[in-house]
Design an enzyme around this catalytic site. Structure first.
Site: not given
Length: 179
Positions: A38, A140
């Site tokens: 993985e 942001e």
């Protein structure tokens, strides 16, 4: 052939996000057996050991959702596509700290979590810092608090786990060795 090389037989993309992607690779091991890996793909990042004129380290404290806590780190950020690491380093230093630098030196590149991710961090040392008149805006979704600490204070932060990530612990060790 690379020592202990694992050859990819098949690769299956699982997820593609804004920052990372995940895939599962089928591999042939050096002994001929097969296994699955993985793998998190990441575009890479930079980190900056920023040193003030009086020899203090510039650090930022921010909340890290995967850890569910705030930690204190050296300024760092993700590479944008096609962006040179030194350009990213200057941008991230300005965005996160409000400092620019007259001297930026490449130190080294290292893997962050090579057991499951391909992310590397390009580490720089920034000296001859100056305050930016028009500070660049943080992303942001980024909230940071600036700290300037001595090496001894940073070592204490490592000991009490306020500094909890490898890149910053490495930076503290580098500062101690290069005082």
């Amino acid at each position: 052939m690379k020592k202990f090389e694992e050859k990819t037989i098949d690769s299956n993309p699982i997820f593609k996000g804004k920052v990372i992607s995940l895939k599962v690779d089928d591999v042939t091991l050096p002994n001929g057996n097969q296994s699955k890996r993985e793998i998190v793909n990441h575009p890479g990042a930079v980190a900056i050991i920023a040193i003030t004129k009086d020899g203090k380290m510039v650090l930022v404290e921010q909340y890290r959702k995967p850890l569910e806590r705030s930690i204190i780190e050296i300024p760092a950020g993700k590479l944008e596509p096609g962006e040179e690491p030194a350009v990213t380093a200057r941008r991230e230093l300005e965005e996160e700290t409000g400092y620019g630098c007259n001297e930026l030196n490449y130190l080294q590149t290292f893997a962050t979590s090579p057991g499951f991710a391909d992310e590397v961090i390009h580490l720089f040392v920034a000296k001859d810092l100056y305050k930016i008149e028009e500070k660049a805006e943080l992303d942001e979704d980024e909230f940071v608090e600036l700290l300037e600490v001595t090496v001894e204070e940073a070592e204490q932060m490592v000991a009490n786990e306020q500094i909890y990530d490898a890149k910053t612990a490495f930076a503290v060790l580098w500062m101690k060795m290069n005082k």
